[in-house]
Design a protein around this motif. Sequence first.
Motif, PDB file in Angstrom:
ATOM      1  N   GLY A  72      44.460  33.395  50.566  1.00  0.00           N
ATOM      2  CA  GLY A  72      43.511  33.981  49.858  1.00  0.00           C
ATOM      3  C   GLY A  72      43.742  35.261  49.183  1.00  0.00           C
ATOM      4  N   ASP A  73      45.037  35.750  49.223  1.00  0.00           N
ATOM      5  CA  ASP A  73      45.431  37.382  48.900  1.00  0.00           C
ATOM      6  C   ASP A  73      45.916  36.920  47.474  1.00  0.00           C
ATOM      7  N   TYR A  74      45.061  36.815  46.610  1.00  0.00           N
ATOM      8  CA  TYR A  74      45.129  36.337  45.284  1.00  0.00           C
ATOM      9  C   TYR A  74      45.727  37.835  44.232  1.00  0.00           C
TER      10      TYR A  74
ATOM     11  N   LEU B 232      39.693  27.127  43.925  1.00  0.00           N
ATOM     12  CA  LEU B 232      39.429  29.075  43.472  1.00  0.00           C
ATOM     13  C   LEU B 232      38.414  28.757  42.747  1.00  0.00           C
TER      14      LEU B 232
ATOM     15  N   SER C 201      40.082  32.047  37.790  1.00  0.00           N
ATOM     16  CA  SER C 201      39.289  32.400  38.735  1.00  0.00           C
ATOM     17  C   SER C 201      38.839  33.912  38.777  1.00  0.00           C
TER      18      SER C 201
END
Length: 121
Positions: free
Chosen positions: A38-40, A11, A67
């Motif tokens: 990657g769907d934070y 990240l 991040s």
Amino acid sequence: MRRLTLAAAALTAMTATPALAQQGGYGSDTAFEEMMAGDYDRAERKLLESARTDVGARINLAQIFASSGRERQAAILLRSVMTNDDIALEGVDGRILSSHDVAQTLLGRMGQAEMLASAER
């Protein structure tokens, strides 16, 4: 000791340590799948609730915070991991890691990143 599965993440420079906790079947959601995809934003929404009681979720949420420029909140979460019992975390590679060691390593990396940013100014 409770075991969670961890995956390697990239990240930020702070998160070069394996610390994405996968849901370990203990009744909480550590948003492992969302983070790996990657769907934070979605991961953060899921983690906000489970991080209250789950150390792995707390570590993941701290990584998302760090991040996205929220280092102070990340540090608070990682320090809270240190105040809980030390639990065993299982890495994707099968290594067993201490939750305290993971939190301490991430806090150290956050400090290093902060020092580098100050030096660049």
